[in-house]
Design a protein around this motif. Structure first.
Motif, PDB file in Angstrom:
ATOM      1  N   ILE A 104       0.857  -1.201   0.000  1.00 22.45           N
ATOM      2  CA  ILE A 104       0.000   0.000   0.000  1.00 22.45           C
ATOM      3  C   ILE A 104       0.886   1.241   0.000  1.00 22.45           C
ATOM      4  O   ILE A 104       1.829   1.316   0.799  1.00 22.45           O
ATOM      5  N   ASP A 105       0.533   2.186  -0.834  1.00 26.84           N
ATOM      6  CA  ASP A 105       1.280   3.428  -1.046  1.00 26.84           C
ATOM      7  C   ASP A 105       2.636   3.139  -1.694  1.00 26.84           C
ATOM      8  O   ASP A 105       3.702   3.388  -1.099  1.00 26.84           O
ATOM      9  N   LEU A 106       2.586   2.607  -2.883  1.00 30.03           N
ATOM     10  CA  LEU A 106       3.800   2.349  -3.665  1.00 30.03           C
ATOM     11  C   LEU A 106       3.954   3.475  -4.685  1.00 30.03           C
ATOM     12  O   LEU A 106       2.970   3.999  -5.198  1.00 30.03           O
ATOM     13  N   LYS A 107       5.206   3.781  -4.915  1.00 31.47           N
ATOM     14  CA  LYS A 107       5.462   4.859  -5.885  1.00 31.47           C
ATOM     15  C   LYS A 107       5.887   4.293  -7.227  1.00 31.47           C
ATOM     16  O   LYS A 107       5.826   4.939  -8.265  1.00 31.47           O
ATOM     17  N   GLU A 108       6.442   3.097  -7.177  1.00 36.94           N
ATOM     18  CA  GLU A 108       6.935   2.501  -8.425  1.00 36.94           C
ATOM     19  C   GLU A 108       6.793   0.991  -8.380  1.00 36.94           C
ATOM     20  O   GLU A 108       6.383   0.425  -7.353  1.00 36.94           O
ATOM     21  N   SER A 109       7.160   0.369  -9.477  1.00 33.64           N
ATOM     22  CA  SER A 109       7.020  -1.079  -9.625  1.00 33.64           C
ATOM     23  C   SER A 109       7.903  -1.830  -8.627  1.00 33.64           C
ATOM     24  O   SER A 109       8.872  -1.298  -8.099  1.00 33.64           O
ATOM     25  N   ILE A 110       7.554  -3.092  -8.420  1.00 35.01           N
ATOM     26  CA  ILE A 110       8.335  -3.936  -7.514  1.00 35.01           C
ATOM     27  C   ILE A 110       8.492  -5.283  -8.201  1.00 35.01           C
ATOM     28  O   ILE A 110       7.552  -5.764  -8.855  1.00 35.01           O
ATOM     29  N   ASP A 111       9.581  -5.896  -8.029  1.00 35.44           N
ATOM     30  CA  ASP A 111       9.797  -7.204  -8.654  1.00 35.44           C
ATOM     31  C   ASP A 111       9.112  -8.291  -7.815  1.00 35.44           C
ATOM     32  O   ASP A 111       9.477  -8.499  -6.653  1.00 35.44           O
ATOM     33  N   PRO A 112       8.142  -8.966  -8.414  1.00 34.52           N
ATOM     34  CA  PRO A 112       7.421  -9.970  -7.622  1.00 34.52           C
ATOM     35  C   PRO A 112       8.168 -11.307  -7.551  1.00 34.52           C
ATOM     36  O   PRO A 112       7.736 -12.211  -6.842  1.00 34.52           O
ATOM     37  N   ASN A 113       9.280 -11.397  -8.266  1.00 34.55           N
ATOM     38  CA  ASN A 113       9.989 -12.678  -8.319  1.00 34.55           C
ATOM     39  C   ASN A 113      10.981 -12.806  -7.175  1.00 34.55           C
ATOM     40  O   ASN A 113      12.182 -12.979  -7.397  1.00 34.55           O
ATOM     41  N   GLN A 114      10.530 -12.659  -5.996  1.00 33.40           N
ATOM     42  CA  GLN A 114      11.444 -12.798  -4.872  1.00 33.40           C
ATOM     43  C   GLN A 114      10.721 -13.359  -3.652  1.00 33.40           C
ATOM     44  O   GLN A 114       9.488 -13.389  -3.605  1.00 33.40           O
ATOM     45  N   GLU A 115      11.493 -13.762  -2.684  1.00 31.31           N
ATOM     46  CA  GLU A 115      10.888 -14.348  -1.487  1.00 31.31           C
ATOM     47  C   GLU A 115      10.133 -13.262  -0.714  1.00 31.31           C
ATOM     48  O   GLU A 115      10.450 -12.075  -0.821  1.00 31.31           O
ATOM     49  N   ALA A 116       9.223 -13.705   0.073  1.00 37.24           N
ATOM     50  CA  ALA A 116       8.336 -12.754   0.759  1.00 37.24           C
ATOM     51  C   ALA A 116       9.116 -11.737   1.596  1.00 37.24           C
ATOM     52  O   ALA A 116       8.831 -10.531   1.565  1.00 37.24           O
ATOM     53  N   GLU A 117      10.116 -12.221   2.335  1.00 39.62           N
ATOM     54  CA  GLU A 117      10.860 -11.301   3.212  1.00 39.62           C
ATOM     55  C   GLU A 117      11.496 -10.172   2.426  1.00 39.62           C
ATOM     56  O   GLU A 117      11.427  -9.006   2.811  1.00 39.62           O
ATOM     57  N   ALA A 118      12.105 -10.532   1.287  1.00 42.94           N
ATOM     58  CA  ALA A 118      12.776  -9.516   0.465  1.00 42.94           C
ATOM     59  C   ALA A 118      11.730  -8.562  -0.113  1.00 42.94           C
ATOM     60  O   ALA A 118      11.948  -7.345  -0.183  1.00 42.94           O
ATOM     61  N   LEU A 119      10.596  -9.128  -0.501  1.00 40.30           N
ATOM     62  CA  LEU A 119       9.558  -8.286  -1.087  1.00 40.30           C
ATOM     63  C   LEU A 119       9.026  -7.272  -0.063  1.00 40.30           C
ATOM     64  O   LEU A 119       8.860  -6.086  -0.359  1.00 40.30           O
ATOM     65  N   ILE A 120       8.812  -7.771   1.156  1.00 42.57           N
ATOM     66  CA  ILE A 120       8.330  -6.856   2.226  1.00 42.57           C
ATOM     67  C   ILE A 120       9.344  -5.728   2.412  1.00 42.57           C
ATOM     68  O   ILE A 120       9.001  -4.549   2.555  1.00 42.57           O
ATOM     69  N   GLU A 121      10.596  -6.113   2.380  1.00 44.72           N
ATOM     70  CA  GLU A 121      11.684  -5.157   2.535  1.00 44.72           C
ATOM     71  C   GLU A 121      11.599  -4.067   1.452  1.00 44.72           C
ATOM     72  O   GLU A 121      11.730  -2.873   1.727  1.00 44.72           O
ATOM     73  N   MET A 122      11.322  -4.511   0.201  1.00 43.26           N
ATOM     74  CA  MET A 122      11.218  -3.562  -0.909  1.00 43.26           C
ATOM     75  C   MET A 122      10.028  -2.613  -0.705  1.00 43.26           C
ATOM     76  O   MET A 122      10.131  -1.419  -0.991  1.00 43.26           O
ATOM     77  N   ILE A 123       8.949  -3.184  -0.238  1.00 42.42           N
ATOM     78  CA  ILE A 123       7.759  -2.334   0.006  1.00 42.42           C
ATOM     79  C   ILE A 123       8.104  -1.267   1.043  1.00 42.42           C
ATOM     80  O   ILE A 123       7.824  -0.074   0.881  1.00 42.42           O
ATOM     81  N   HIS A 124       8.730  -1.710   2.124  1.00 41.73           N
ATOM     82  CA  HIS A 124       9.079  -0.767   3.194  1.00 41.73           C
ATOM     83  C   HIS A 124      10.056   0.294   2.705  1.00 41.73           C
ATOM     84  O   HIS A 124       9.984   1.447   3.123  1.00 41.73           O
ATOM     85  N   ARG A 125      10.930  -0.110   1.811  1.00 43.97           N
ATOM     86  CA  ARG A 125      11.913   0.856   1.318  1.00 43.97           C
ATOM     87  C   ARG A 125      11.223   2.002   0.564  1.00 43.97           C
ATOM     88  O   ARG A 125      11.698   3.129   0.559  1.00 43.97           O
ATOM     89  N   GLN A 126      10.093   1.696  -0.057  1.00 44.01           N
ATOM     90  CA  GLN A 126       9.329   2.749  -0.765  1.00 44.01           C
ATOM     91  C   GLN A 126       8.429   3.533   0.195  1.00 44.01           C
ATOM     92  O   GLN A 126       7.666   4.392  -0.224  1.00 44.01           O
ATOM     93  N   GLY A 127       8.497   3.164   1.472  1.00 41.04           N
ATOM     94  CA  GLY A 127       7.605   3.828   2.450  1.00 41.04           C
ATOM     95  C   GLY A 127       6.223   3.206   2.469  1.00 41.04           C
ATOM     96  O   GLY A 127       5.268   3.768   3.018  1.00 41.04           O
ATOM     97  N   GLY A 128       6.092   2.046   1.819  1.00 44.70           N
ATOM     98  CA  GLY A 128       4.775   1.404   1.744  1.00 44.70           C
ATOM     99  C   GLY A 128       4.474   0.521   2.948  1.00 44.70           C
ATOM    100  O   GLY A 128       5.326   0.309   3.824  1.00 44.70           O
ATOM    101  N   LEU A 129       3.270   0.027   2.957  1.00 45.11           N
ATOM    102  CA  LEU A 129       2.800  -0.855   4.028  1.00 45.11           C
ATOM    103  C   LEU A 129       2.604  -2.248   3.438  1.00 45.11           C
ATOM    104  O   LEU A 129       2.040  -2.375   2.351  1.00 45.11           O
TER     105      LEU A 129
END
Ligand code: ADP
Length: 647
Positions: A104-129
């Motif tokens: 939630i609240d993403l500014k740009e695309s995210i690569d879905p081809n990764q493990e959940a932990e890494a993906l959560i990390e990417m979301i947080h890096r964008q300031g997302g939830l």
């Protein structure tokens, strides 16, 4: 300023597998008066065969750039048009690892081809939830026999929840019509969303979030668990705020929450409960139905609001601080004010024992609902109570109207009766004059008949008129000190002729030292005449009537004068002794005589208006005695009378 925001942070459009174009989705939520939504179209990984199939079917966002741009444009429009906050997001679905995570609240695309932990990390890096989508299996799949969904439901996050507990920001506790009790039991931060794919999904579980209407504040509030759940039901017939049903002048603007776009009941409902979230949820739902809602969080506050706001309905929790619901209910039902005493009360309590319900209903509740309850049921019950109250109100209005029309009719009837009196008197007087001249026996008979009938009719008119005189005039008007013996004498004289004709002896022995009485002489005369007329009527030929006036001096309680009329007539059956004073009541043994059953009732009314009493004594087989007891006035007067009686 923080407020309860109506939100849905899990929506799909035709950008992925939704059936409604994004612009239409935004319009729908704007018109449904939501405060904040997140568009979260699917983005599938490209590493599992199943995901690739979904890509092929067009169920994944392909052009992410235009996706974010479109959301951005719509967000600006929705802000202006509906004051609706539109947040960009994605539902990132990795079917290889078997997770669905909302960013939630993403500014740009995210690569879905990764493990959940890494993906959560990417979301947080964008300031997302990062929110776990529908984490456990949905019960509705089983109910609908949807085996495919059971098979493909992503369970990775839920199976490894201990690992993800500190990483995922919130877990969906509600998704469409499913509620996941297990999420609650884990005490994770939670949120309910519709997982909108089709217009029908607007009706589903949603969240109220207590926050400023602004992205950062909303994300923070979710993590801080300022979230409340409710089931949102779309009312297609009246969906728009243009319906213009905002109550024009709410009595307490800061308190009343009226949501204008559903069936307006207009009734004022006070919710008294110390569970604040529950109050908010109820308030929201009732507001949507058009009720004006007042809120109180303890019994004392509720009481204050009842007194000042006089609500029509009260939703009453039983266990509240300060003043509990039982006590409050008792106070309401004993209140002097009819508006407060008559308010409808629905008790809402976790106490589910039958004794509690019975007790609640006994002390005055109109309905009793056990917590946890189903919102639709509560709204239905409130609706019924409010309809009932409205009906009772209408009936009371009609009764009032009927009463006043009856009163008007009675007044004109009495006027007509009154107008009869003078012609009747002149008929009687003429008959009497003619009787004095010598006439044939036949003439005498007929004239006597006319005279007696006119006398009787005049008395009836008098009797019929007394109650109206009494009800419209107070005794204090025209009250003077009246010497009562001459009044009694006048009444006795008026029946002497008739008594002689019936061969009834009438005895009146005046007493010395009877004090004057503050009264309306003409009324008291009428009361005595009524008693005498009855004595004459109900005493057979050869009988006797004794009239006495006695004064009793009781220094402390004041003096009393008793005027008593004793006859040797038919007497009064014991069973009827109470009833004979009722208007229009006629004794069983009195039917042979003419009458309308008003004489005693008006005599009693007259006597009581003077602070006195009308008593009856019956001696079986020996006639009846009626006694008028009248108070003689103040102390000074009593002193004088006492002095007089000593002399
Ligand atoms: P009415 O005389 O027109 O019936 P009243 O109100 O004067 O109406 O009296 C009510 C009833 O009380 C009478 O119908 C009769 O049964 C009873 N009653 C009143 N006075 C006497 C009396 N003196 N003796 C016997 N019955 C009486």
């Amino acid at each position: 300023m923080a407020e309860w925001l109506l939100t849905d942070l899990h929506l799909h459009s035709t950008f992925s597998d939704g059936t409604v174009p994004m612009e239409e989705v935004v319009r729908l939520y704007g018109e449904s008066e939501f405060d904040a939504i997140a568009i979260t179209d699917h983005l599938y990984d490209t590493q599992s065969p199943r995901s690739l199939e979904l890509h092929k079917e067009g169920k994944s966002v392909k052009d992410l750039e235009s996706y974010f741009r479109t959301i951005d444009g719509l967000a600006q429009w929705a802000k202006k048009e509906y004051d609706l906050l539109v947040i960009a997001g994605l539902e990132i679905c990795n079917l290889r690892e078997d997770y669905h995570i909302l960013g939630i609240d993403l500014k740009e695309s995210i690569d879905p081809n990764q493990e959940a932990e890494a993906l959560i990390e990417m979301i947080h890096r964008q300031g997302g939830l990062a929110i776990a989508s529908h984490p456990p299996l949905k019960l509705s799949y089983f109910l609908q026999g949807d085996n495919e969904s059971i098979q493909h439901h992503p369970l990775h996050l839920w199976k490894n929840r201990n690992r993800y507990a500190s990483k995922i920001d919130a877990w969906e506790i509600g998704n469409r019509e499913d509620l996941f009790g297990s999420v609650g039991l884990e005490r994770f931060p939670y949120i309910a969303n519709s997982d909108f794919h089709d217009r029908k999904h607007l009706t589903s579980w949603k969240s109220l979030i207590f926050a400023d209407k602004e992205k950062e504040a909303i994300k923070k509030a979710i993590v801080e668990r300022k979230v409340s759940l409710f089931f949102f039901r779309e009312d297609r017939e009246e969906p728009s705020r243009q319906a213009g049903r905002v109550p024009e002048e709410p009595a307490e603007p800061s308190e009343i929450h009226a949501y204008p776009h559903e069936g307006v009941e207009g009734a004022r409902v006070l919710i008294a409960d110390d569970e604040r979230d529950l109050v908010e949820m109820l308030s929201y739902n009732l507001g949507r139905k058009g009720y004006q809602v007042l809120k109180a969080y303890d019994g004392y506050e509720a009481w204050k609001k009842i007194e000042s706001g006089k609500p029509d309905l009260l939703i009453l929790d039983l266990m509240m601080p300060e003043l509990d619901g039982w006590e409050l209910c008792r106070i309401i039902r004993r209140h002097d004010d009819e508006g407060i005493r008559g308010m409808s009360i629905l008790m809402l309590s976790a106490r589910a024992m039958p004794e509690d319900r019975v007790h609640g209903l006994q002390i005055g509740a109109d309905d009793y609902l056990v917590k946890p309850f189903f919102m639709d049921e509560l709204i239905l019950r409130i609706g019924k109570l409010s309809q009932k109250r409205k009906m009772v109100g209408n009936l009371c209005g009609e009764m009032e109207h009927l009463r006043s029309t009856t009163q008007e009719k009675e007044v004109s009837l009495r006027k007509a009766v009154h107008d009869l009196k003078n012609p009747l008197i002149s008929v009687g007087a003429s008959a009497r004059r003619m009787l004095r001249r010598n006439r044939t026996e036949e003439d005498q008979k007929l004239l006597t008949l006319i005279y007696n009938s006119s006398l009787r009719l005049t008395r009836w008119v008098d009797e019929a008129l007394v109650p109206s005189d009494l009800s419209t005039r107070s005794t204090t008007e025209d009250v003077t000190d009246v010497l009562i013996q001459p009044v009694v004498e006048r009444a006795v004289d008026s029946i002497r002729d008739a008594a002689a004709e019936k061969k009834i002896e009438v005895h009146f022995s005046p007493s010395p030292s009877i004090p004057s009485i503050p009264c309306r002489g003409d009324w008291i005369l009428r009361a005595i005449e009524n008693l005498l007329a009855n004595a004459l009527k109900y005493t057979p030929e050869g009988g006797r009537i004794d009239v006495t006036v006695t004064s009793y001096l009781e220094w402390k309680q004041g003096g009393v004068v008793e005027i008593s009329v004793k006859d040797t007539g038919i007497g009064i059956p014991e069973k009827e002794i109470e009833k004979i004073f009722e208007p229009f009541y006629r004794g069983k043994n009195a039917q042979a005589e003419p009458g309308i059953g008003l004489g005693l009732c008006s005599a009693k009314e007259i006597v009581e208006l003077h602070g006195g009493k009308l008593l009856v004594l019956r001696e079986p087989g020996r006639g009846s005695t009626f006694s008028i007891l009248l108070p003689t006035g103040d102390k000074q007067e009593r002193k004088e009378v006492e002095a007089e009686s000593v002399i």
